[in-house]
Design a protein around this motif. Structure first.
Motif, PDB file in Angstrom:
ATOM      1  N   VAL A 176      -3.541  15.490   6.380  1.00 46.90           N
ATOM      2  CA  VAL A 176      -3.786  16.766   5.705  1.00 46.90           C
ATOM      3  C   VAL A 176      -2.886  16.900   4.479  1.00 46.90           C
ATOM      4  O   VAL A 176      -3.340  17.292   3.399  1.00 46.90           O
ATOM      5  CB  VAL A 176      -3.569  17.947   6.681  1.00 46.90           C
ATOM      6  CG1 VAL A 176      -3.530  19.275   5.944  1.00 46.90           C
ATOM      7  CG2 VAL A 176      -4.661  17.964   7.732  1.00 46.90           C
ATOM      8  N   VAL A 177      -1.624  16.566   4.612  1.00 50.43           N
ATOM      9  CA  VAL A 177      -0.681  16.719   3.507  1.00 50.43           C
ATOM     10  C   VAL A 177      -1.011  15.750   2.372  1.00 50.43           C
ATOM     11  O   VAL A 177      -0.789  16.053   1.206  1.00 50.43           O
ATOM     12  CB  VAL A 177       0.774  16.532   4.005  1.00 50.43           C
ATOM     13  CG1 VAL A 177       1.751  16.437   2.866  1.00 50.43           C
ATOM     14  CG2 VAL A 177       1.154  17.688   4.915  1.00 50.43           C
ATOM     15  N   ARG A 178      -1.568  14.596   2.681  1.00 53.20           N
ATOM     16  CA  ARG A 178      -1.908  13.612   1.648  1.00 53.20           C
ATOM     17  C   ARG A 178      -3.233  13.923   0.947  1.00 53.20           C
ATOM     18  O   ARG A 178      -3.573  13.261  -0.023  1.00 53.20           O
ATOM     19  CB  ARG A 178      -1.972  12.217   2.254  1.00 53.20           C
ATOM     20  CG  ARG A 178      -0.614  11.664   2.572  1.00 53.20           C
ATOM     21  CD  ARG A 178      -0.708  10.238   2.996  1.00 53.20           C
ATOM     22  NE  ARG A 178       0.616   9.679   3.222  1.00 53.20           N
ATOM     23  CZ  ARG A 178       0.846   8.482   3.682  1.00 53.20           C
ATOM     24  NH1 ARG A 178      -0.172   7.698   3.996  1.00 53.20           N
ATOM     25  NH2 ARG A 178       2.065   8.054   3.859  1.00 53.20           N
ATOM     26  N   SER A 179      -3.971  14.917   1.423  1.00 54.18           N
ATOM     27  CA  SER A 179      -5.249  15.232   0.790  1.00 54.18           C
ATOM     28  C   SER A 179      -5.008  15.826  -0.597  1.00 54.18           C
ATOM     29  O   SER A 179      -3.966  16.412  -0.887  1.00 54.18           O
ATOM     30  CB  SER A 179      -6.060  16.200   1.649  1.00 54.18           C
ATOM     31  OG  SER A 179      -5.456  17.470   1.643  1.00 54.18           O
ATOM     32  N   GLY A 180      -5.996  15.681  -1.475  1.00 52.34           N
ATOM     33  CA  GLY A 180      -5.858  16.117  -2.861  1.00 52.34           C
ATOM     34  C   GLY A 180      -5.616  17.601  -3.014  1.00 52.34           C
ATOM     35  O   GLY A 180      -4.780  18.033  -3.812  1.00 52.34           O
ATOM     36  N   ALA A 181      -6.338  18.409  -2.259  1.00 54.52           N
ATOM     37  CA  ALA A 181      -6.208  19.860  -2.378  1.00 54.52           C
ATOM     38  C   ALA A 181      -4.808  20.328  -1.979  1.00 54.52           C
ATOM     39  O   ALA A 181      -4.213  21.194  -2.639  1.00 54.52           O
ATOM     40  CB  ALA A 181      -7.256  20.549  -1.525  1.00 54.52           C
ATOM     41  N   ILE A 182      -4.282  19.770  -0.922  1.00 51.06           N
ATOM     42  CA  ILE A 182      -2.946  20.160  -0.460  1.00 51.06           C
ATOM     43  C   ILE A 182      -1.889  19.696  -1.458  1.00 51.06           C
ATOM     44  O   ILE A 182      -0.946  20.432  -1.756  1.00 51.06           O
ATOM     45  CB  ILE A 182      -2.663  19.590   0.947  1.00 51.06           C
ATOM     46  CG1 ILE A 182      -3.670  20.137   1.951  1.00 51.06           C
ATOM     47  CG2 ILE A 182      -1.257  19.895   1.395  1.00 51.06           C
ATOM     48  CD1 ILE A 182      -3.606  21.628   2.154  1.00 51.06           C
ATOM     49  N   LYS A 183      -2.045  18.477  -1.994  1.00 55.80           N
ATOM     50  CA  LYS A 183      -1.088  17.981  -2.998  1.00 55.80           C
ATOM     51  C   LYS A 183      -1.071  18.905  -4.217  1.00 55.80           C
ATOM     52  O   LYS A 183      -0.013  19.247  -4.735  1.00 55.80           O
ATOM     53  CB  LYS A 183      -1.447  16.567  -3.433  1.00 55.80           C
ATOM     54  CG  LYS A 183      -0.973  15.497  -2.503  1.00 55.80           C
ATOM     55  CD  LYS A 183      -1.262  14.134  -3.115  1.00 55.80           C
ATOM     56  CE  LYS A 183      -0.795  13.023  -2.205  1.00 55.80           C
ATOM     57  NZ  LYS A 183      -1.094  11.696  -2.744  1.00 55.80           N
ATOM     58  N   THR A 184      -2.258  19.314  -4.661  1.00 58.75           N
ATOM     59  CA  THR A 184      -2.349  20.206  -5.815  1.00 58.75           C
ATOM     60  C   THR A 184      -1.689  21.542  -5.517  1.00 58.75           C
ATOM     61  O   THR A 184      -0.926  22.071  -6.346  1.00 58.75           O
ATOM     62  CB  THR A 184      -3.827  20.416  -6.201  1.00 58.75           C
ATOM     63  OG1 THR A 184      -4.431  19.150  -6.439  1.00 58.75           O
ATOM     64  CG2 THR A 184      -3.954  21.294  -7.422  1.00 58.75           C
ATOM     65  N   ALA A 185      -1.971  22.092  -4.346  1.00 61.01           N
ATOM     66  CA  ALA A 185      -1.391  23.390  -3.977  1.00 61.01           C
ATOM     67  C   ALA A 185       0.127  23.302  -3.865  1.00 61.01           C
ATOM     68  O   ALA A 185       0.855  24.195  -4.337  1.00 61.01           O
ATOM     69  CB  ALA A 185      -1.999  23.875  -2.660  1.00 61.01           C
ATOM     70  N   LEU A 186       0.639  22.236  -3.246  1.00 60.16           N
ATOM     71  CA  LEU A 186       2.093  22.088  -3.118  1.00 60.16           C
ATOM     72  C   LEU A 186       2.749  21.879  -4.476  1.00 60.16           C
ATOM     73  O   LEU A 186       3.818  22.446  -4.752  1.00 60.16           O
ATOM     74  CB  LEU A 186       2.416  20.925  -2.183  1.00 60.16           C
ATOM     75  CG  LEU A 186       2.177  21.158  -0.699  1.00 60.16           C
ATOM     76  CD1 LEU A 186       2.435  19.882   0.086  1.00 60.16           C
ATOM     77  CD2 LEU A 186       3.052  22.280  -0.180  1.00 60.16           C
ATOM     78  N   SER A 187       2.124  21.085  -5.331  1.00 62.86           N
ATOM     79  CA  SER A 187       2.667  20.871  -6.682  1.00 62.86           C
ATOM     80  C   SER A 187       2.724  22.181  -7.452  1.00 62.86           C
ATOM     81  O   SER A 187       3.713  22.483  -8.124  1.00 62.86           O
ATOM     82  CB  SER A 187       1.823  19.860  -7.441  1.00 62.86           C
ATOM     83  OG  SER A 187       1.881  18.612  -6.824  1.00 62.86           O
ATOM     84  N   HIS A 188       1.645  22.964  -7.367  1.00 64.34           N
ATOM     85  CA  HIS A 188       1.613  24.262  -8.043  1.00 64.34           C
ATOM     86  C   HIS A 188       2.698  25.187  -7.491  1.00 64.34           C
ATOM     87  O   HIS A 188       3.380  25.879  -8.258  1.00 64.34           O
ATOM     88  CB  HIS A 188       0.230  24.897  -7.897  1.00 64.34           C
ATOM     89  CG  HIS A 188       0.121  26.235  -8.540  1.00 64.34           C
ATOM     90  ND1 HIS A 188       0.172  26.410  -9.901  1.00 64.34           N
ATOM     91  CD2 HIS A 188      -0.011  27.474  -7.998  1.00 64.34           C
ATOM     92  CE1 HIS A 188       0.071  27.694 -10.172  1.00 64.34           C
ATOM     93  NE2 HIS A 188      -0.054  28.356  -9.037  1.00 64.34           N
ATOM     94  N   LEU A 189       2.850  25.202  -6.189  1.00 60.36           N
ATOM     95  CA  LEU A 189       3.847  26.059  -5.561  1.00 60.36           C
ATOM     96  C   LEU A 189       5.258  25.662  -6.010  1.00 60.36           C
ATOM     97  O   LEU A 189       6.085  26.523  -6.361  1.00 60.36           O
ATOM     98  CB  LEU A 189       3.732  25.955  -4.026  1.00 60.36           C
ATOM     99  CG  LEU A 189       4.718  26.780  -3.211  1.00 60.36           C
ATOM    100  CD1 LEU A 189       4.404  28.256  -3.364  1.00 60.36           C
ATOM    101  CD2 LEU A 189       4.656  26.372  -1.760  1.00 60.36           C
ATOM    102  N   ILE A 190       5.555  24.373  -6.026  1.00 61.29           N
ATOM    103  CA  ILE A 190       6.880  23.910  -6.432  1.00 61.29           C
ATOM    104  C   ILE A 190       7.118  24.186  -7.910  1.00 61.29           C
ATOM    105  O   ILE A 190       8.204  24.649  -8.307  1.00 61.29           O
ATOM    106  CB  ILE A 190       7.034  22.409  -6.101  1.00 61.29           C
ATOM    107  CG1 ILE A 190       7.078  22.222  -4.585  1.00 61.29           C
ATOM    108  CG2 ILE A 190       8.284  21.833  -6.749  1.00 61.29           C
ATOM    109  CD1 ILE A 190       6.993  20.792  -4.130  1.00 61.29           C
ATOM    110  N   THR A 191       6.122  23.943  -8.748  1.00 60.15           N
ATOM    111  CA  THR A 191       6.252  24.198 -10.176  1.00 60.15           C
ATOM    112  C   THR A 191       6.507  25.676 -10.432  1.00 60.15           C
ATOM    113  O   THR A 191       7.371  26.055 -11.237  1.00 60.15           O
ATOM    114  CB  THR A 191       4.983  23.748 -10.920  1.00 60.15           C
ATOM    115  OG1 THR A 191       4.746  22.381 -10.621  1.00 60.15           O
ATOM    116  CG2 THR A 191       5.126  23.918 -12.415  1.00 60.15           C
TER     117      THR A 191
END
Length: 68
Positions: free
Chosen positions: A46-61
């Motif tokens: 789940v964490v390696r999926s594209g949608a989750i990566k995008t959401a986590l990147s946005h959250l961290i940024t």
């Protein structure tokens, strides 16, 4: 057996008799370990999926932008 060891043994048996089972058996540990590994594998997928990566990147940024 020494008297002290006999008393300890009896106390442990009494405690086990009052509480029911003393703990998990080896088979229960094995099933629990397999379940934990399966859960970890699903979580990694789940964490390696594209949608989750995008959401986590946005959250961290966003969090780093607010902190600056």
């Amino acid at each position: 057996m020494t008297p002290a060891l006999t008393r300890t043994y009896r106390a442990v048996r009494r405690r086990v008799a009052l509480t029911g089972q003393a703990g998990m058996t080896t088979a229960e540990y094995a099933v629990g370990t397999l379940a934990a590994c399966a859960f970890a594998a699903v979580l990694i997928a789940v964490v390696r999926s594209g949608a989750i990566k995008t959401a986590l990147s946005h959250l961290i940024t966003t969090a780093l932008a607010i902190a600056s």
